[in-house]
Design a protein around this motif. Sequence first.
Motif, PDB file in Angstrom:
ATOM      1  N   LEU A 155       0.839  -1.211   0.000  1.00 30.50           N
ATOM      2  CA  LEU A 155       0.000   0.000   0.000  1.00 30.50           C
ATOM      3  C   LEU A 155       0.866   1.250   0.000  1.00 30.50           C
ATOM      4  CD1 LEU A 155      -2.746  -1.088   2.558  1.00 30.50           C
ATOM      5  CD2 LEU A 155      -2.786  -1.251   0.059  1.00 30.50           C
ATOM      6  N   LYS A 156       1.971   1.171  -0.708  1.00 31.34           N
ATOM      7  CA  LYS A 156       2.945   2.253  -0.754  1.00 31.34           C
ATOM      8  C   LYS A 156       2.690   3.118  -1.980  1.00 31.34           C
ATOM      9  CE  LYS A 156       8.005   2.788  -1.079  1.00 31.34           C
ATOM     10  NZ  LYS A 156       9.275   2.029  -1.178  1.00 31.34           N
ATOM     11  N   ASP A 157       2.744   4.442  -1.816  1.00 28.16           N
ATOM     12  CA  ASP A 157       2.604   5.355  -2.944  1.00 28.16           C
ATOM     13  C   ASP A 157       3.917   5.322  -3.731  1.00 28.16           C
ATOM     14  OD1 ASP A 157       1.734   7.268  -4.701  1.00 28.16           O
ATOM     15  OD2 ASP A 157       2.241   8.960  -3.388  1.00 28.16           O
ATOM     16  N   ALA A 158       3.913   4.589  -4.817  1.00 25.44           N
ATOM     17  CA  ALA A 158       5.156   4.349  -5.547  1.00 25.44           C
ATOM     18  C   ALA A 158       4.857   4.099  -7.015  1.00 25.44           C
ATOM     19  CB  ALA A 158       5.885   3.141  -4.941  1.00 25.44           C
ATOM     20  N   GLU A 159       5.925   4.121  -7.817  1.00 26.51           N
ATOM     21  CA  GLU A 159       5.818   3.772  -9.229  1.00 26.51           C
ATOM     22  C   GLU A 159       6.113   2.281  -9.382  1.00 26.51           C
ATOM     23  OE1 GLU A 159       8.536   6.226 -11.410  1.00 26.51           O
ATOM     24  OE2 GLU A 159       7.957   8.028 -10.306  1.00 26.51           O
ATOM     25  N   GLY A 160       5.322   1.598 -10.209  1.00 24.97           N
ATOM     26  CA  GLY A 160       5.618   0.191 -10.396  1.00 24.97           C
ATOM     27  C   GLY A 160       4.535  -0.557 -11.139  1.00 24.97           C
ATOM     28  N   VAL A 161       4.802  -1.868 -11.321  1.00 25.22           N
ATOM     29  CA  VAL A 161       3.854  -2.760 -11.976  1.00 25.22           C
ATOM     30  C   VAL A 161       3.728  -4.022 -11.149  1.00 25.22           C
ATOM     31  CG1 VAL A 161       4.305  -1.872 -14.291  1.00 25.22           C
ATOM     32  CG2 VAL A 161       5.664  -3.783 -13.428  1.00 25.22           C
ATOM     33  N   ARG A 162       2.615  -4.735 -11.342  1.00 26.12           N
ATOM     34  CA  ARG A 162       2.403  -5.960 -10.585  1.00 26.12           C
ATOM     35  C   ARG A 162       1.671  -6.983 -11.441  1.00 26.12           C
ATOM     36  NH1 ARG A 162      -2.608  -5.554  -6.387  1.00 26.12           N
ATOM     37  NH2 ARG A 162      -1.212  -7.014  -5.334  1.00 26.12           N
ATOM     38  N   VAL A 163       1.942  -8.237 -11.153  1.00 24.41           N
ATOM     39  CA  VAL A 163       1.159  -9.355 -11.678  1.00 24.41           C
ATOM     40  C   VAL A 163       0.566 -10.065 -10.476  1.00 24.41           C
ATOM     41  CG1 VAL A 163       1.277 -11.633 -12.764  1.00 24.41           C
ATOM     42  CG2 VAL A 163       2.433  -9.690 -13.823  1.00 24.41           C
ATOM     43  N   ILE A 164      -0.734 -10.267 -10.515  1.00 24.41           N
ATOM     44  CA  ILE A 164      -1.401 -10.940  -9.409  1.00 24.41           C
ATOM     45  C   ILE A 164      -2.298 -12.047  -9.943  1.00 24.41           C
ATOM     46  CG2 ILE A 164      -3.228  -9.178  -9.365  1.00 24.41           C
ATOM     47  CD1 ILE A 164      -3.412  -9.722  -6.306  1.00 24.41           C
ATOM     48  N   ALA A 165      -2.163 -13.211  -9.339  1.00 24.40           N
ATOM     49  CA  ALA A 165      -3.014 -14.359  -9.669  1.00 24.40           C
ATOM     50  C   ALA A 165      -3.798 -14.709  -8.410  1.00 24.40           C
ATOM     51  CB  ALA A 165      -2.166 -15.537 -10.121  1.00 24.40           C
ATOM     52  N   CYS A 166      -5.121 -14.608  -8.494  1.00 24.90           N
ATOM     53  CA  CYS A 166      -5.949 -14.818  -7.314  1.00 24.90           C
ATOM     54  C   CYS A 166      -7.301 -15.423  -7.715  1.00 24.90           C
ATOM     55  CB  CYS A 166      -6.163 -13.495  -6.569  1.00 24.90           C
ATOM     56  SG  CYS A 166      -6.977 -12.221  -7.558  1.00 24.90           S
ATOM     57  N   PHE A 167      -8.026 -15.875  -6.721  1.00 26.73           N
ATOM     58  CA  PHE A 167      -9.347 -16.450  -6.977  1.00 26.73           C
ATOM     59  C   PHE A 167     -10.259 -15.396  -7.611  1.00 26.73           C
ATOM     60  CE2 PHE A 167     -13.720 -17.251  -5.399  1.00 26.73           C
ATOM     61  CZ  PHE A 167     -13.952 -18.435  -6.076  1.00 26.73           C
ATOM     62  N   ASP A 168     -10.977 -15.808  -8.642  1.00 27.14           N
ATOM     63  CA  ASP A 168     -11.907 -14.917  -9.334  1.00 27.14           C
ATOM     64  C   ASP A 168     -13.280 -15.027  -8.676  1.00 27.14           C
ATOM     65  OD1 ASP A 168     -13.566 -13.545 -11.057  1.00 27.14           O
ATOM     66  OD2 ASP A 168     -12.599 -14.302 -12.886  1.00 27.14           O
ATOM     67  N   PRO A 169     -13.752 -13.970  -8.027  1.00 30.01           N
ATOM     68  CA  PRO A 169     -15.053 -14.042  -7.324  1.00 30.01           C
ATOM     69  C   PRO A 169     -16.215 -14.380  -8.253  1.00 30.01           C
ATOM     70  CG  PRO A 169     -14.221 -11.781  -7.416  1.00 30.01           C
ATOM     71  CD  PRO A 169     -13.108 -12.658  -7.860  1.00 30.01           C
ATOM     72  N   ASP A 170     -16.048 -14.164  -9.556  1.00 27.02           N
ATOM     73  CA  ASP A 170     -17.117 -14.542 -10.486  1.00 27.02           C
ATOM     74  C   ASP A 170     -17.341 -16.053 -10.502  1.00 27.02           C
ATOM     75  OD1 ASP A 170     -17.458 -11.916 -11.151  1.00 27.02           O
ATOM     76  OD2 ASP A 170     -16.315 -12.018 -13.029  1.00 27.02           O
ATOM     77  N   PHE A 171     -16.360 -16.799 -10.011  1.00 28.00           N
ATOM     78  CA  PHE A 171     -16.458 -18.264  -9.991  1.00 28.00           C
ATOM     79  C   PHE A 171     -16.870 -18.807  -8.620  1.00 28.00           C
ATOM     80  CE2 PHE A 171     -13.014 -18.291 -13.482  1.00 28.00           C
ATOM     81  CZ  PHE A 171     -13.987 -18.219 -14.474  1.00 28.00           C
ATOM     82  N   THR A 172     -17.335 -17.935  -7.738  1.00 34.55           N
ATOM     83  CA  THR A 172     -17.660 -18.374  -6.374  1.00 34.55           C
ATOM     84  C   THR A 172     -18.688 -19.502  -6.376  1.00 34.55           C
ATOM     85  OG1 THR A 172     -17.164 -16.183  -5.476  1.00 34.55           O
ATOM     86  CG2 THR A 172     -18.509 -17.651  -4.120  1.00 34.55           C
ATOM     87  N   ASP A 173     -19.778 -19.318  -7.086  1.00 31.16           N
ATOM     88  CA  ASP A 173     -20.823 -20.351  -7.116  1.00 31.16           C
ATOM     89  C   ASP A 173     -20.294 -21.641  -7.739  1.00 31.16           C
ATOM     90  OD1 ASP A 173     -22.564 -18.586  -5.951  1.00 31.16           O
ATOM     91  OD2 ASP A 173     -23.542 -17.995  -7.836  1.00 31.16           O
ATOM     92  N   ALA A 174     -19.554 -21.504  -8.833  1.00 29.62           N
ATOM     93  CA  ALA A 174     -19.021 -22.692  -9.500  1.00 29.62           C
ATOM     94  C   ALA A 174     -18.035 -23.431  -8.602  1.00 29.62           C
ATOM     95  CB  ALA A 174     -18.339 -22.285 -10.803  1.00 29.62           C
ATOM     96  N   TYR A 175     -17.200 -22.693  -7.875  1.00 29.30           N
ATOM     97  CA  TYR A 175     -16.225 -23.335  -6.994  1.00 29.30           C
ATOM     98  C   TYR A 175     -16.906 -24.026  -5.822  1.00 29.30           C
ATOM     99  CZ  TYR A 175     -12.229 -24.013  -3.891  1.00 29.30           C
ATOM    100  OH  TYR A 175     -11.286 -24.567  -3.056  1.00 29.30           O
ATOM    101  N   ASN A 176     -17.892 -23.337  -5.218  1.00 30.86           N
ATOM    102  CA  ASN A 176     -18.608 -23.952  -4.090  1.00 30.86           C
ATOM    103  C   ASN A 176     -19.360 -25.205  -4.545  1.00 30.86           C
ATOM    104  OD1 ASN A 176     -17.773 -22.146  -2.114  1.00 30.86           O
ATOM    105  ND2 ASN A 176     -19.423 -20.682  -2.581  1.00 30.86           N
ATOM    106  N   ALA A 177     -19.898 -25.161  -5.756  1.00 36.03           N
ATOM    107  CA  ALA A 177     -20.581 -26.343  -6.286  1.00 36.03           C
ATOM    108  C   ALA A 177     -19.588 -27.486  -6.480  1.00 36.03           C
ATOM    109  CB  ALA A 177     -21.272 -25.997  -7.607  1.00 36.03           C
ATOM    110  N   TYR A 178     -18.393 -27.140  -6.905  1.00 35.39           N
ATOM    111  CA  TYR A 178     -17.358 -28.163  -7.090  1.00 35.39           C
ATOM    112  C   TYR A 178     -16.989 -28.784  -5.749  1.00 35.39           C
ATOM    113  CZ  TYR A 178     -12.900 -30.269  -8.451  1.00 35.39           C
ATOM    114  OH  TYR A 178     -11.870 -31.153  -8.668  1.00 35.39           O
TER     115      TYR A 178
END
Length: 553
Positions: A106-129
């Motif tokens: 949460l630092k005010d800085a210049e930069g780039v990031r790559v983030i891989a995380c759970f997609d909340p759009d798949f919540t129902d599909a994941y819970n069903a799984y």
Amino acid sequence: MLVESLHVLNFKKFKDKIFDFNEDVNILVGDNNAGKSTILEALEIVLNFQYRGRSFSSEFSPDLFNSEIVTAFLNSPKTPADLPVLSIEAYMKHVPDYRGTNNKLLKDAEGVRVIACFDPDFTDAYNAYLATGAQITTIPVEFYKVEWMDFAWNTIKPMTKQFRALYIDPTRIHPTFGKNQYISNVLNTALKKDEEYRLSLNYREALQSFNGTDEVKIVNQDLDSENNITDKKLTIAANTMPIGALQNGLQLKVDTVPFHMIGKGEQSKVQIKLALHNKSKDIDLVMMEEPENHLSHIELSKLIQDIEDQRGNKQLFLTTHSSYVLNKLSIDKICLLQSSYKRLHLLDKGVVKTLKRLPGFDTLRVALSKKVILVEGPSDELVLKKIYQRENNNRLPEYDGIDIIVVRGVGFETFIEIGKEIGTAIHVLRDNDGDYVSNVAEPQKTYAAHPNIKLFSATDKADFSLEPALISANSATEVELDIFAKITLSTQTYKQLMAKPSFNEKRSFIMEWFTSTKGDGKGKKKVDSAIRLFETTETFKYPAFLHEVLTFV
């Protein structure tokens, strides 16, 4: 653009790690599996959105997660909240449009990031799984999303990003896989933009002229002459080639040999030099794996000199197992990966200057070893190894992680300074040269603030070097001296000793024989004697300080 630091979360061996970098050269060193290549991979992912030359989105897999995090997830209830996040963040300079707080710190800085995380759009599909009771044995990345953004919350697009980073790895060049990507890199680095556009236009026109050749016309006349396939005209034509696809029809040659078929060393050298010369002047950062691979010493010397001369303002990241490379490029640029991460940017400048001028010394051994013994010559090394074998069931010291290094021309201080910065336990076996207080006790005081540095020597001025100390330890009686002499002396010299009529004369003879002066050639004789001592099965005595120098607490 410069990368100031890298924050890696749950990627491969790094659970949560921040790496600070130098603005010019960063030489990543460490033991095998220390994480050197992983840092380069993380940089490639966050800067180019590529993993091993392919799109990160297509290569994202459960294998990229930190093993501890995977275990923690598998032992959890496995709810959406338990799914781990993988993120890589590059904190930068000179890209003000990328400033913001979209980062883990949460630092005010210049930069780039790559983030891989759970997609909340798949919540129902994941819970069903989960409800099906299916066994989950790895991270279910099928329910993940992967994002490439700057710290200002903007999605990054490859064509419009405000920096350019190039990863050089000859192992990726293959007759089919990776060749087009490499040609693309060559075109982008070796040509100016207008040269690339002219080449593309001329190549397209050449393809069009192919369509008008007599051979193509004959083939097309007979292709569907009776319109059995279609009532329209069916012809074969050269691909007119979209913009940016020039690499599909080209290959690089070196003395008429296709690039992917030349030696790996030449491939590496050509790639590195093309990136450094970079006609279009648009590369900000270059990453390379072990530039010394597949190169002779002479070719490596030329390449490292070219890197020094042509790097310009490019930020350089490289891995190496070569002391020559790190000494020549500047040993204070080391980024050392051991149990912790440490840069050597505060290393004494005199040491840096010495090693740039004399880059052949194996300083990397001090950086990578946890326990080091510094000795003046090879005879000292052989004697210590023999003693260690006798005390440790015939094991050599390196088997137990103790590295004995002959310092030769640069002296102890150069290696000690490196050890002081890193914290390596360094024991120094040195001659007292007839004055223990001045040559050993007083210098030890200068390392009072560094308990990892210890000096060892005989205290008696008569035992001014290793050989006199060994003679003193093995001359309590005439019989004892004769046994030691028979082990260490040549047959001819031993006969000369045995011809002496008294014990004192024998002792004086062997002491004088081992006492060398500059240019008398006795250095080789000492080594020959040390080899005999190393190879003998006979027992001999040795002074206590030789045992102490081999003992690390």
